[in-house]
Motif scaffolding. Sequence first.
Motif, short mmCIF file in Angstrom:
data_model
loop_
_atom_site.label_atom_id
_atom_site.label_comp_id
_atom_site.label_asym_id
_atom_site.label_seq_id
_atom_site.Cartn_x
_atom_site.Cartn_y
_atom_site.Cartn_z
N LEU A 272 0.74 -1.15 0.03
CA LEU A 272 -0.02 0.08 0.00
C LEU A 272 0.78 1.24 -0.03
CD1 LEU A 272 -2.88 -1.04 2.48
CD2 LEU A 272 -2.76 -1.09 0.10
N ASP A 276 0.89 4.31 -2.80
CA ASP A 276 0.88 5.88 -2.31
C ASP A 276 2.45 6.53 -3.11
OD1 ASP A 276 -1.06 5.38 -0.90
OD2 ASP A 276 0.14 6.06 1.23
N THR A 281 -1.49 6.98 -4.72
CA THR A 281 -3.05 6.84 -3.87
C THR A 281 -2.69 7.55 -2.33
OG1 THR A 281 -1.70 4.90 -3.25
CG2 THR A 281 -3.53 4.54 -5.00
N HIS A 282 -3.67 7.34 -1.48
CA HIS A 282 -3.46 7.98 -0.33
C HIS A 282 -3.83 7.00 1.07
CE1 HIS A 282 -2.38 11.93 -1.57
NE2 HIS A 282 -3.12 11.74 -2.69
N PHE A 283 -3.28 5.85 0.79
CA PHE A 283 -3.59 5.05 1.83
C PHE A 283 -3.33 5.64 3.52
CE2 PHE A 283 -3.77 2.01 -1.62
CZ PHE A 283 -5.19 1.50 -1.28
N PHE A 284 -2.06 6.12 3.21
CA PHE A 284 -1.51 6.43 4.57
C PHE A 284 -1.28 8.04 4.72
CE2 PHE A 284 0.53 2.15 3.81
CZ PHE A 284 -0.61 1.47 4.42
N GLY A 290 -6.44 9.53 3.51
CA GLY A 290 -6.13 8.13 4.17
C GLY A 290 -5.75 8.24 5.67
N TYR A 295 -0.97 2.48 8.79
CA TYR A 295 0.13 1.71 8.43
C TYR A 295 0.85 1.16 9.91
CZ TYR A 295 4.97 1.09 7.35
OH TYR A 295 6.16 0.40 7.25
#
Length: 697
Positions: A272, A276, A281-284, A290, A295
């Motif tokens: 993930l 990012d 993407t903006h998982f964390f 996010g 994380y």
Amino acid sequence: MFVDVQGPWNPWIGRLGMLLDMEYTNPFIFFALVLVVVGALAVAAYLVYSRRVGWLWREWLTTVDHKKIGIMYIVVGLVMLFRGFFDAIMIRTHQAMAAGTSSPGIMGAQHGYMPPFHMDQVFTAHGTIMIIVAVTPILVGLMNILVPLQIGARDMAYPFLNAVGLAFTVAASALIMGALFIGFFSHAGWVGLSPLTEMPSSPGPGVDYWIWAIQLSSIGTTLGALNIIATILKMRAPGMTLLRMPVFSWAALGTNIIALTSFPLLTVAVSLLTLDRYIGTHFFTADGGGNLMMYTNLFWLWGHPEVYFVVLPAFGMISEIIPTFSEKTLFNYVSMVFATMAIAGVSWLVWLHHYYIMGASAGVNTFFSIATMLVGIPTGVKVFNWVFTMWRGHVRLETPMLWAVTAVLLLIGGGMTGMMVAIPAINYVTHNSVFVVAHFHNMFLIIVFAVFGGVTYWWPKMFGFKLDEYLGRWFFWLFWGGSVFVFVPMYVLGFLGMTRRLDFIAHSSWLPLLLFQVVGIVLYTASVLVFLLQLYVSIRDRHENRVTGPDAWETSRSLEWATHTPPPFYNFAVQPVVHERDEWAWRRENGLTSLDTGTCESIHMPKNSAIPALLCVLGLVFGFAMVWRIWWLAGVSLVGVVIAVIVRGCIRDIDYTVPAAEVERIEKDRLTVRDDEVARQPAPAPGDNAHAGRMSG
Ligand code: HEM
Ligand SMILES: [Cu+2]
């Protein structure tokens, strides 16, 4: 689609152009580069000169023999252990130089000799290397060598997969070493917490090196875990019921269940993070919706089980060494087995103790605090069992035993401080202090002590001769001295309030303690040199130190000591049948020291394969290409991996049979060689059963 990167990018060489802008004036890196290049050339020249290239390829690089794979894992782990140790020397000496506002700075640093950017990489590399590519491979190597021998199997369940696991571990190690010379490494700590690892905070290739090294090594460890579990569950010799299995094999089972279930979490967390960093993407990242604590949760959901993944095999080794050198069976075997599996289970319920300070409710912290303290129960059971094994035993303090007993002492210290930081109220004060660093190094030292004990103990099983005892003692005492000098002051500094990972230390009053630690590092360095000397002397004198019987220590207890030392490639000429727990001790006591219960039969064995070596190269190239964003190269190497796997799947000719006559011939040769050696040895004293273990199986 891809995230814009800082600096130049070109479709052919990706970001490699940025290397031109980098400074290569750092004398340490230059020195390391020269050392590695000269070392590699020297090894290559030696191999060519002694005509061993073909031998290396046939006997080692393409092997699927679990013993050789295990030895290679240990060699890789030891090399990386030295590299990680070098980082440790730098951290300790730099901090001692950088204490006090008036401390001098050299080589571009304001204080000490490393600017923050460099220091951050060094401690990140130290932690990552030690856990991922030093301690883990050494333990996996020992499990590889010992588990099949201990359970009476001819090899692992999946010998080819075993070699693939090693291949990815080597690729990960090479990638980390590459970061030293081509670019730089992550500066975000071994835990790689976001948002520090996200693109805005870490735009360079450092975090990417960290990411791909972790990914490659995780594949290796997961495959290895699958293999060891399958081996233990399906390949045990007749009579080897689960509750007759040596405790080390139980530890291997527990530890690999942890690995198989927890490493995928690390893979997910890091994947993930990769998304990012690579495609935005903006998982964390909080600003994109996010959640960075996600994380932290995922990481420690792997991270805590991982610490038990490394400690359980150490406990297993201690449990084998102490009975041998106490000349007694292990006290309360069944409770030891249950304690092992209980620790494996509880290791899943405690991960949040790594960030009590996150701000969860008191109820959440209480739950994890109690769960953490529960670990102390099975751990305590183990300590009592070891102590009661020694109680009224005939204790011999040979080097493996020195290491093992000291590991138990260390466990008491590390366990107690673990209990302290497990209490949220205390943890609010100690978190992120070097007290925590001292706690977990105290725990890792258990592993290192058990590993050196285990390597000394099983060395003859691997190579047929013992390590030099005199130098081994020097090594042990110097290493112990180093441990005391480095880590006792660290506990004190933690209490005084020193936070971890400092590149500058404002309080000059801490200098004396920091200097104590430097003394410790000097002792450690001396111990490493003595260890290398010990290896050299032992190999030089290997003929005098040759072990004649199967059992190098005369009082060993488990099945691996029943076959030749070192074992032939098929391990056991005749399938052993197990009668008891401590099978070898039982055989010795019953005069049944020969496994030769029937005539030799033909043996079915796996064939060598070049594909793992190819996968190692492809994996390394893939990692490198991803770090530098050379998409075409990454694509080519990935397709290469897929093709290699398909090709392997299509090959039918993967095994062969050793005819019975050939087995008999090998066994006879072994016995003749051994008889020659016995004849050269001084006559055994009456009642000495050192040579009673000769057998043909
Ligand atoms: C008796 C069992 C143990 C207890 C109660 C315990 C407890 C704890 C707690 C509460 C922390 C968090 C401290 C903080 O960050 O504020 C911690 C950190 C840590 N422990 Fe343990 N621990 C135990 C055993 C182990 C073992 C067996 C290992 C490894 C072999 C280990 C390695 C670590 C590591 C690596 C960290 C910190 C990692 C980091 O923040 O970078 N611990 N331990
Ligand atoms: Cu933990």
